[in-house]
Design an enzyme around this catalytic site. Structure first.
Site, short mmCIF file in Angstrom:
data_model
loop_
_atom_site.label_atom_id
_atom_site.label_comp_id
_atom_site.label_asym_id
_atom_site.label_seq_id
_atom_site.Cartn_x
_atom_site.Cartn_y
_atom_site.Cartn_z
N HIS A 15 29.17 53.90 29.88
CA HIS A 15 29.10 52.68 29.28
C HIS A 15 27.93 53.50 28.09
O HIS A 15 28.86 53.50 27.08
CB HIS A 15 28.63 51.44 29.86
CG HIS A 15 29.86 50.87 30.89
ND1 HIS A 15 29.51 50.89 32.05
CD2 HIS A 15 30.81 49.60 30.72
CE1 HIS A 15 29.76 50.12 33.00
NE2 HIS A 15 30.60 49.88 31.68
N ARG A 31 29.95 11.14 52.51
CA ARG A 31 30.56 9.86 52.18
C ARG A 31 29.30 9.02 52.33
O ARG A 31 29.27 8.36 51.12
CB ARG A 31 31.35 10.16 52.91
CG ARG A 31 32.81 10.52 52.15
CD ARG A 31 33.12 9.60 51.43
NE ARG A 31 34.41 10.49 51.11
CZ ARG A 31 35.82 10.19 49.93
NH1 ARG A 31 35.32 8.97 49.10
NH2 ARG A 31 36.87 10.49 49.33
N MET A 44 35.80 57.19 30.95
CA MET A 44 35.29 57.15 30.82
C MET A 44 35.01 58.08 32.65
O MET A 44 34.63 56.85 33.47
CB MET A 44 33.82 56.89 30.52
CG MET A 44 33.69 57.36 29.24
SD MET A 44 34.11 58.57 28.10
CE MET A 44 32.80 59.22 28.04
N ALA A 63 39.36 42.81 27.57
CA ALA A 63 39.07 41.60 27.68
C ALA A 63 40.12 41.11 29.13
O ALA A 63 41.28 39.86 29.68
CB ALA A 63 40.23 40.33 26.94
N THR A 109 30.83 43.82 26.20
CA THR A 109 30.49 44.10 27.52
C THR A 109 30.01 42.41 27.82
O THR A 109 29.25 41.71 28.19
CB THR A 109 29.98 45.21 27.48
OG1 THR A 109 30.07 45.54 29.27
CG2 THR A 109 28.38 44.65 27.92
N ARG A 110 30.78 42.91 29.59
CA ARG A 110 29.93 41.25 29.50
C ARG A 110 29.92 41.89 31.34
O ARG A 110 29.33 41.20 32.47
CB ARG A 110 32.33 40.38 30.21
CG ARG A 110 32.96 40.77 31.07
CD ARG A 110 33.76 40.50 31.40
NE ARG A 110 34.52 40.24 32.88
CZ ARG A 110 35.29 40.74 32.91
NH1 ARG A 110 35.64 42.07 32.15
NH2 ARG A 110 35.48 41.28 34.21
N ARG A 149 39.48 50.59 27.35
CA ARG A 149 40.35 50.64 28.12
C ARG A 149 40.78 49.09 29.19
O ARG A 149 40.27 48.72 29.15
CB ARG A 149 40.97 51.65 29.73
CG ARG A 149 42.20 51.73 30.25
CD ARG A 149 41.70 52.37 31.44
NE ARG A 149 42.70 52.43 32.24
CZ ARG A 149 43.56 52.38 32.92
NH1 ARG A 149 42.06 51.19 33.80
NH2 ARG A 149 44.24 52.15 34.28
N ASP A 150 41.96 48.58 28.89
CA ASP A 150 42.34 47.16 29.60
C ASP A 150 41.21 45.89 28.97
O ASP A 150 40.46 45.49 29.72
CB ASP A 150 41.84 47.00 31.11
CG ASP A 150 42.26 45.97 32.07
OD1 ASP A 150 43.44 45.34 30.91
OD2 ASP A 150 42.34 45.41 32.91
N ALA A 162 39.18 18.46 52.04
CA ALA A 162 39.43 19.66 51.00
C ALA A 162 40.81 20.48 51.28
O ALA A 162 41.29 21.26 52.07
CB ALA A 162 38.92 20.55 51.74
N HIS A 179 26.27 51.32 32.86
CA HIS A 179 26.10 52.30 33.87
C HIS A 179 25.91 52.95 32.90
O HIS A 179 26.35 53.35 31.81
CB HIS A 179 26.75 52.57 34.34
CG HIS A 179 26.51 51.18 35.61
ND1 HIS A 179 25.72 50.26 35.60
CD2 HIS A 179 27.73 50.03 36.18
CE1 HIS A 179 26.07 49.56 37.00
NE2 HIS A 179 27.19 49.09 36.66
N ARG A 193 38.66 12.28 45.78
CA ARG A 193 38.20 13.41 46.75
C ARG A 193 37.98 14.75 46.31
O ARG A 193 37.34 15.41 47.33
CB ARG A 193 39.80 13.78 47.90
CG ARG A 193 39.54 12.46 48.85
CD ARG A 193 40.92 12.48 49.28
NE ARG A 193 42.02 12.44 49.04
CZ ARG A 193 43.08 11.98 49.39
NH1 ARG A 193 43.71 12.87 50.86
NH2 ARG A 193 44.01 11.69 48.65
#
Length: 440
Positions: free
Chosen positions: A75, A306, A202, A164, A67-68, A161-162, A347, A72, A320
């Site tokens: 899990h 700057r 789950m 990564a 897991t990343r 499920r899914d 920017a 809860h 820049r």
């Protein structure tokens, strides 16, 4: 050809193209000494050390869970079910390297994992940290993760499920099929020499008072779930999290790291053409925020930065970009300390603005304000005569004349200074800050 290779919405691709160095090396790797780690030393094991732990405990079948994100109740239920179904012991093996922008930092996550670990049977569950950078590459990354767990001595690997998955692509659809990772690992599991343990998402079913896999929800039942986005919203706005979703001790850790918005530091990041009015509005906003007095406020204006931080830089695209990243870095430090940073650079490039947002949002809030003054109006207001010099060929790389300005696609606020005085524009920004919950 993989679907994500030309879509900048993919965080792994964006990192590769815009954050990594220009040279990549390949070939045999010889280890000299392990990298130094100063945090959570008791939870860091190399493959040989972890295999030795398994042998000491008499474990022959070990299922790993990757897991990343914080763990809860869902899990917890998933991993308990997977270990029981496989008649195996359980290794919690979370990634603590670079993950997806916006993810919870690993210090907070590990504190959450330690709280959850106390709820598992002590004799059948351990945790170890994996210092790995996520690539968010879906099925292929799942195969890679399975190989890593085999090398650590595991006999099984939970693939949910899914696995990564990076979320949605530029068209708003998922990069990968939700179960493509399970299919690819299952296809190669004999060659990988590790069993793929598939698991559905789950969901909490109030009629039964328990979590069940999505495919086991019965007709007439009302399954409940809570996304990571919704959890962060509730934490940010100080709203209660349902008791069924997580453990109180985990939520306590998350609230420590993610206080409500009115207690967070944040950054107001102006972008716009030269002479569009950014600095004037920034100074008007500075006065209003100082009048509010809830947090210290700092202005990081283009000319000031700057002079004090980037005096050695020129005006090439590379320089820049470096200047804007420096502004973002300092602004992030201010936000992390609970202050307010008002940034007013030009920017001009979208990818750098995105990098600054990701840099700041790891520490606090980020509000992008596009000062959308048309170029002809900017030129009329130009007291320094820079537009005229650029059109005469005396200035190179001047935004709006001989260098492009990439319009922000989805700024938090867009202001045309033909419609507002500086005071009115600052008031519009103040109202936006209040609407987002950063001030009361």
């Amino acid at each position: 050809q993989p679907a994500e290779v030309d879509d900048p919405a993919h965080p792994g691709l964006f990192s590769l193209l815009h954050k990594s160095k220009r040279v990549c090396l390949g070939g045999p790797v010889t280890g000299s000494e392990p990298p130094a780690c100063y945090d959570f030393k008791h939870l860091r094991d190399d493959p040989s050390a972890l295999r030795q732990k398994f042998r000491k405990r008499g474990w022959s079948r070990v299922v790993a869970f990757q897991t990343r994100n914080p763990m809860h109740r869902a899990h917890f239920e998933l991993t308990c079910r997977a270990a029981k179904a496989s008649e195996a012991d359980l290794l919690l093996h979370p990634v603590v390297g670079m993950t997806k922008p916006g993810d919870v930092d690993h210090y907070t996550r590990v504190r959450c994992y330690e709280q959850v670990l106390r709820r598992y049977p002590e004799q059948t569950t351990i945790m170890s940290l994996l210092p790995l950078a996520m690539r968010m590459a879906g099925p292929r990354e799942a195969v890679w993760h399975a190989i890593i767990r085999r090398n650590f001595g595991c006999s099984g690997f939970i693939v949910g499920r899914d696995h990564a998955g990076p979320g949605n692509n530029g068209n708003g659809t998922s990069f990968y099929d939700p179960y493509a990772a399970q299919q690819l690992v299952r296809k190669h599991q004999d060659q990988l020499e590790i069993e793929m343990i598939p698991f559905e998402e789950m969901m909490y079913v109030p009629e039964r008072g328990q979590f069940v896999p999505r495919n086991e929800v019965r007709e007439g039942e009302t399954p409940m779930t809570l996304s990571g986005t919704e959890l962060r919203r509730r934490l940010r706005d100080g709203i209660d999290v349902p008791e069924w979703f997580s453990f109180p001790e985990v939520l306590d850790q998350l609230r420590r790291s993610f206080p409500p918005r009115h207690r967070q530091g944040f950054v107001i990041f102006f972008t716009g053409l030269p002479s569009s009015g950014k600095s004037t509005i920034a100074n008007a906003l500075l006065a209003k925020l100082n009048e509010d007095g809830t947090r210290p406020v700092t202005v990081l204006d283009g000319d000031g930065v700057r002079r004090h931080l980037s005096s050695e830089l020129g005006f090439s695209r590379e320089h820049r970009n470096l200047n804007v990243l420096r502004i973002g870095y300092v602004a992030g430090l201010i936000a992390k300390s609970g202050g307010i940073a008002i940034c007013a650079p030009i920017a001009p490039y979208e990818n750098i603005r995105r990098q600054v947002r990701e840099l700041v949002e790891a520490a606090g809030g980020f509000i992008e304000v596009h000062v959308a003054t048309p170029v002809d109006v900017c030129e009329q207001r130009d007291r320094k005569g820079l537009y005229a010099k650029a059109r005469a060929g005396l200035l190179e790389n001047f935004t709006g004349v001989n260098d492009p300005y990439e319009l922000p696609v989805t700024p938090d606020l867009r202001i045309d200074t033909r419609e507002y005085t500086p005071d009115q524009a600052a008031q519009q920004i103040l109202l936006k800050i209040e609407a987002l919950g950063y001030i009361r």
